[in-house]
Motif scaffolding. Sequence first.
Motif, PDB file in Angstrom:
ATOM      1  N   PHE A  94     118.639 -14.599 -15.368  1.00 28.92           N
ATOM      2  CA  PHE A  94     119.835 -14.697 -14.529  1.00 28.92           C
ATOM      3  C   PHE A  94     119.195 -14.383 -12.989  1.00 28.92           C
ATOM      4  CE2 PHE A  94     124.135 -15.790 -12.909  1.00 28.92           C
ATOM      5  CZ  PHE A  94     124.486 -14.519 -12.253  1.00 28.92           C
ATOM      6  N   GLU A  95     118.376 -13.347 -13.008  1.00 25.74           N
ATOM      7  CA  GLU A  95     118.024 -12.682 -11.565  1.00 25.74           C
ATOM      8  C   GLU A  95     116.941 -13.792 -10.751  1.00 25.74           C
ATOM      9  OE1 GLU A  95     117.384 -11.792 -14.544  1.00 25.74           O
ATOM     10  OE2 GLU A  95     115.375 -10.843 -14.738  1.00 25.74           O
ATOM     11  N   ASP A  96     116.456 -14.959 -11.826  1.00 27.62           N
ATOM     12  CA  ASP A  96     115.792 -15.833 -11.053  1.00 27.62           C
ATOM     13  C   ASP A  96     116.266 -17.225 -10.543  1.00 27.62           C
ATOM     14  OD1 ASP A  96     112.526 -15.056 -12.664  1.00 27.62           O
ATOM     15  OD2 ASP A  96     113.489 -14.290 -11.061  1.00 27.62           O
ATOM     16  N   TYR A  97     117.591 -17.168 -10.812  1.00 33.92           N
ATOM     17  CA  TYR A  97     118.298 -18.284 -10.698  1.00 33.92           C
ATOM     18  C   TYR A  97     119.130 -18.482  -9.163  1.00 33.92           C
ATOM     19  CZ  TYR A  97     118.277 -20.674 -15.031  1.00 33.92           C
ATOM     20  OH  TYR A  97     117.867 -21.490 -15.982  1.00 33.92           O
ATOM     21  N   ALA A  98     119.322 -19.682  -8.753  1.00 34.67           N
ATOM     22  CA  ALA A  98     120.109 -20.222  -7.837  1.00 34.67           C
ATOM     23  C   ALA A  98     121.108 -21.087  -8.428  1.00 34.67           C
ATOM     24  CB  ALA A  98     119.504 -20.792  -6.521  1.00 34.67           C
ATOM     25  N   ILE A  99     122.602 -20.945  -7.940  1.00 38.95           N
ATOM     26  CA  ILE A  99     123.635 -21.627  -8.903  1.00 38.95           C
ATOM     27  C   ILE A  99     124.347 -22.211  -7.663  1.00 38.95           C
ATOM     28  CG2 ILE A  99     125.650 -21.453 -10.247  1.00 38.95           C
ATOM     29  CD1 ILE A  99     122.789 -21.322 -11.867  1.00 38.95           C
ATOM     30  N   GLY A 100     124.502 -23.367  -7.798  1.00 37.66           N
ATOM     31  CA  GLY A 100     125.208 -24.403  -6.793  1.00 37.66           C
ATOM     32  C   GLY A 100     126.726 -24.541  -7.516  1.00 37.66           C
ATOM     33  N   TRP A 101     127.732 -24.721  -6.591  1.00 39.60           N
ATOM     34  CA  TRP A 101     129.207 -25.309  -7.056  1.00 39.60           C
ATOM     35  C   TRP A 101     129.232 -26.587  -6.469  1.00 39.60           C
ATOM     36  CZ3 TRP A 101     132.354 -23.581 -10.828  1.00 39.60           C
ATOM     37  CH2 TRP A 101     132.155 -22.429 -11.057  1.00 39.60           C
ATOM     38  N   PHE A 102     129.493 -27.433  -7.119  1.00 30.99           N
ATOM     39  CA  PHE A 102     129.621 -29.164  -6.858  1.00 30.99           C
ATOM     40  C   PHE A 102     131.205 -29.590  -7.288  1.00 30.99           C
ATOM     41  CE2 PHE A 102     125.022 -29.432  -6.021  1.00 30.99           C
ATOM     42  CZ  PHE A 102     124.535 -28.523  -6.575  1.00 30.99           C
ATOM     43  N   ARG A 103     131.608 -30.598  -6.754  1.00 27.29           N
ATOM     44  CA  ARG A 103     132.755 -31.154  -7.105  1.00 27.29           C
ATOM     45  C   ARG A 103     132.786 -32.622  -7.010  1.00 27.29           C
ATOM     46  NH1 ARG A 103     136.719 -29.168  -1.909  1.00 27.29           N
ATOM     47  NH2 ARG A 103     135.675 -30.429  -0.433  1.00 27.29           N
ATOM     48  N   GLN A 104     133.444 -33.259  -8.061  1.00 27.16           N
ATOM     49  CA  GLN A 104     133.531 -34.701  -7.824  1.00 27.16           C
ATOM     50  C   GLN A 104     134.901 -35.340  -8.008  1.00 27.16           C
ATOM     51  OE1 GLN A 104     130.822 -36.602 -10.994  1.00 27.16           O
ATOM     52  NE2 GLN A 104     130.987 -38.729  -9.603  1.00 27.16           N
ATOM     53  N   ALA A 105     135.296 -35.640  -6.981  1.00 25.46           N
ATOM     54  CA  ALA A 105     136.610 -36.434  -6.932  1.00 25.46           C
ATOM     55  C   ALA A 105     136.736 -37.687  -7.648  1.00 25.46           C
ATOM     56  CB  ALA A 105     137.262 -36.321  -5.709  1.00 25.46           C
ATOM     57  N   PRO A 106     137.866 -38.152  -7.904  1.00 23.83           N
ATOM     58  CA  PRO A 106     138.059 -39.554  -8.513  1.00 23.83           C
ATOM     59  C   PRO A 106     137.286 -40.592  -7.694  1.00 23.83           C
ATOM     60  CG  PRO A 106     139.970 -38.255  -9.085  1.00 23.83           C
ATOM     61  CD  PRO A 106     139.045 -37.585  -7.934  1.00 23.83           C
ATOM     62  N   GLY A 107     136.397 -41.356  -8.081  1.00 27.12           N
ATOM     63  CA  GLY A 107     135.971 -42.554  -7.301  1.00 27.12           C
ATOM     64  C   GLY A 107     135.115 -42.173  -6.284  1.00 27.12           C
ATOM     65  N   LYS A 108     134.562 -40.838  -6.271  1.00 29.08           N
ATOM     66  CA  LYS A 108     133.359 -40.445  -5.181  1.00 29.08           C
ATOM     67  C   LYS A 108     132.310 -39.887  -5.893  1.00 29.08           C
ATOM     68  CE  LYS A 108     137.037 -39.306  -1.718  1.00 29.08           C
ATOM     69  NZ  LYS A 108     137.498 -38.478  -0.506  1.00 29.08           N
ATOM     70  N   GLY A 109     131.372 -39.415  -5.137  1.00 35.38           N
ATOM     71  CA  GLY A 109     129.997 -38.948  -5.534  1.00 35.38           C
ATOM     72  C   GLY A 109     130.105 -37.343  -5.715  1.00 35.38           C
ATOM     73  N   ARG A 110     129.286 -36.699  -6.270  1.00 36.98           N
ATOM     74  CA  ARG A 110     129.227 -35.360  -6.562  1.00 36.98           C
ATOM     75  C   ARG A 110     129.010 -34.621  -5.060  1.00 36.98           C
ATOM     76  NH1 ARG A 110     126.623 -33.139 -11.862  1.00 36.98           N
ATOM     77  NH2 ARG A 110     128.263 -34.426 -12.418  1.00 36.98           N
ATOM     78  N   GLU A 111     129.530 -33.703  -4.694  1.00 34.48           N
ATOM     79  CA  GLU A 111     129.500 -32.962  -3.329  1.00 34.48           C
ATOM     80  C   GLU A 111     129.247 -31.784  -3.559  1.00 34.48           C
ATOM     81  OE1 GLU A 111     132.358 -31.802   0.287  1.00 34.48           O
ATOM     82  OE2 GLU A 111     133.299 -32.584  -1.529  1.00 34.48           O
ATOM     83  N   GLY A 112     128.053 -31.099  -2.830  1.00 35.32           N
ATOM     84  CA  GLY A 112     127.723 -29.764  -3.026  1.00 35.32           C
ATOM     85  C   GLY A 112     128.650 -28.808  -2.009  1.00 35.32           C
ATOM     86  N   ILE A 113     129.139 -27.925  -2.586  1.00 38.88           N
ATOM     87  CA  ILE A 113     130.175 -27.113  -1.934  1.00 38.88           C
ATOM     88  C   ILE A 113     129.733 -25.685  -1.670  1.00 38.88           C
ATOM     89  CG2 ILE A 113     132.257 -28.613  -2.344  1.00 38.88           C
ATOM     90  CD1 ILE A 113     132.981 -26.507  -4.459  1.00 38.88           C
TER      91      ILE A 113
END
Length: 129
Positions: free
Chosen positions: A28-47
């Motif tokens: 875990f200490e070597d990781y970077a974790i991103g949060w993303f979202r995908q709304a209906p009909g749209k691409g995945r967005e990094g938040i």
Amino acid sequence: VQLVESGGGLVQAGGSLRLSCVVSGDKFEDYAIGWFRQAPGKGREGISCVSNSDGDIRYAGSVKDRFTVSTDSAKNTVYLDMHNLKPEYTAIYYCGGPRSSQGGPYYCQMIWPHGADHWGQGTQVTVSA
């Protein structure tokens, strides 16, 4: 490595939710974790992104004053606290990162907003007007 999100649900506009992403099976200490979202009909967005390797934290401009990302290394968990939610935030929310810590440590610029190649199953967030 496995990524498992939880915490989504139905909330009224202006409400709050906390999402969790449990990272298991690797360093875990070597990781970077991103949060993303995908709304209906749209691409995945990094938040948002957090790097355990160097403590870097990043947000998309659209959520910067509403969302807070944090980690609990004792629980191998990354959290996303979301406040003052809007209906347009309705989406499936994913955590994502590198497939393995091999080749790490990893940093946000390597996986966010592009570059993540491993994802959880997602958790649905629905914000009603």
